[in-house]
Design a protein around this motif. Structure first.
Motif, PDB file in Angstrom:
ATOM      1  N   ARG A  75      -8.365  51.156  31.668  1.00 59.21           N
ATOM      2  CA  ARG A  75      -6.940  51.783  31.983  1.00 59.21           C
ATOM      3  C   ARG A  75      -6.754  51.604  33.413  1.00 59.21           C
ATOM      4  O   ARG A  75      -7.619  51.796  34.252  1.00 59.21           O
ATOM      5  CB  ARG A  75      -7.126  53.109  31.408  1.00 59.21           C
ATOM      6  CG  ARG A  75      -7.415  53.573  30.025  1.00 59.21           C
ATOM      7  CD  ARG A  75      -7.473  55.037  30.052  1.00 59.21           C
ATOM      8  NE  ARG A  75      -8.376  55.249  28.763  1.00 59.21           N
ATOM      9  CZ  ARG A  75      -7.769  56.115  27.875  1.00 59.21           C
ATOM     10  NH1 ARG A  75      -6.762  56.896  27.900  1.00 59.21           N
ATOM     11  NH2 ARG A  75      -8.608  56.471  26.811  1.00 59.21           N
ATOM     12  N   ASN A  89      -3.353  52.333  36.579  1.00 55.65           N
ATOM     13  CA  ASN A  89      -2.395  52.963  36.833  1.00 55.65           C
ATOM     14  C   ASN A  89      -1.355  51.992  37.411  1.00 55.65           C
ATOM     15  O   ASN A  89      -1.581  51.352  38.280  1.00 55.65           O
ATOM     16  CB  ASN A  89      -2.624  54.018  38.042  1.00 55.65           C
ATOM     17  CG  ASN A  89      -1.389  54.770  38.498  1.00 55.65           C
ATOM     18  OD1 ASN A  89      -0.240  54.404  38.194  1.00 55.65           O
ATOM     19  ND2 ASN A  89      -1.265  55.491  39.399  1.00 55.65           N
ATOM     20  N   SER A 137       1.735  51.905  38.699  1.00 52.76           N
ATOM     21  CA  SER A 137       2.259  52.130  39.730  1.00 52.76           C
ATOM     22  C   SER A 137       1.526  51.728  40.909  1.00 52.76           C
ATOM     23  O   SER A 137       2.047  51.585  41.927  1.00 52.76           O
ATOM     24  CB  SER A 137       2.980  53.595  39.842  1.00 52.76           C
ATOM     25  OG  SER A 137       1.792  54.534  39.958  1.00 52.76           O
ATOM     26  N   SER A 138       0.374  51.537  40.814  1.00 51.34           N
ATOM     27  CA  SER A 138      -0.547  51.279  42.022  1.00 51.34           C
ATOM     28  C   SER A 138      -0.245  49.809  42.551  1.00 51.34           C
ATOM     29  O   SER A 138       0.435  48.914  41.778  1.00 51.34           O
ATOM     30  CB  SER A 138      -1.932  51.269  41.479  1.00 51.34           C
ATOM     31  OG  SER A 138      -2.743  50.748  42.478  1.00 51.34           O
ATOM     32  N   LYS A 178       0.637  58.348  32.870  1.00 52.99           N
ATOM     33  CA  LYS A 178       0.190  57.878  34.213  1.00 52.99           C
ATOM     34  C   LYS A 178      -0.764  56.732  34.231  1.00 52.99           C
ATOM     35  O   LYS A 178      -0.387  55.723  34.984  1.00 52.99           O
ATOM     36  CB  LYS A 178      -0.676  59.015  34.748  1.00 52.99           C
ATOM     37  CG  LYS A 178      -0.854  58.750  36.242  1.00 52.99           C
ATOM     38  CD  LYS A 178      -1.819  59.945  36.617  1.00 52.99           C
ATOM     39  CE  LYS A 178      -2.297  59.594  38.358  1.00 52.99           C
ATOM     40  NZ  LYS A 178      -3.348  60.460  38.669  1.00 52.99           N
ATOM     41  N   GLU A 179      -1.464  56.533  33.259  1.00 55.82           N
ATOM     42  CA  GLU A 179      -2.537  55.539  33.128  1.00 55.82           C
ATOM     43  C   GLU A 179      -2.015  54.622  31.695  1.00 55.82           C
ATOM     44  O   GLU A 179      -1.531  55.146  30.696  1.00 55.82           O
ATOM     45  CB  GLU A 179      -3.659  55.737  32.933  1.00 55.82           C
ATOM     46  CG  GLU A 179      -4.421  56.339  34.199  1.00 55.82           C
ATOM     47  CD  GLU A 179      -5.697  56.697  34.279  1.00 55.82           C
ATOM     48  OE1 GLU A 179      -6.166  57.111  33.048  1.00 55.82           O
ATOM     49  OE2 GLU A 179      -6.449  56.889  35.285  1.00 55.82           O
TER      50      GLU A 179
END
Length: 121
Positions: A8, A10, A12-13, A71-72
């Motif tokens: 998993r 993120n 948006s990272s 989110k993830e």
């Protein structure tokens, strides 16, 4: 026993693998494949290119990515051959350790159960 290690991330990272990580991951994958631990692995394209198919109360719907409520997301997977969950966890830890301190990812590890009529890989 086979285990699925779901990676998993993120999305948006801004984390991106550098050449060191790619080289180290390649060496680890080669070692684990030769040892018979790593059966298969792959990264996944971004969720913006994906879709979800959902069954709810008898109706099927399609949801195109990206999946803003998550989110993830699943960023990749590894199929591991291991004698126990502890050994599968150890193998997944090795994947995470290669990334180093600057990453924020996790793996969910689940034993695979095949239908008796399914052909083994």
């Amino acid at each position: 026993m086979q285990f699925l290690s779901i990676i998993r991330i993120n999305e948006s990272s801004t984390q991106q693998p550098d050449q060191r990580l790619m080289n180290d991951m390649g060496k680890l994958m080669e070692e684990m494949t030769k040892a018979g631990i790593l059966v298969d692995t792959a990264g996944l394209k971004p969720s913006v290119e994906g879709a979800r198919v959902k069954l709810s109360r008898g109706k099927i719907s399609r949801i195109d990515g990206p999946f803003a409520e998550a989110k993830e997301v699943i960023g990749g997977y590894a199929i591991l051959e291991a004698p126990s969950m502890d050994e599968a966890v150890h193998a997944s830890r090795r994947f995470l350790e290669v990334h180093g301190d600057g990453w924020d990812i996790d793996c969910e590890i689940r034993e695979m159960v095949r239908h008796p009529d399914a052909s083994a890989t």
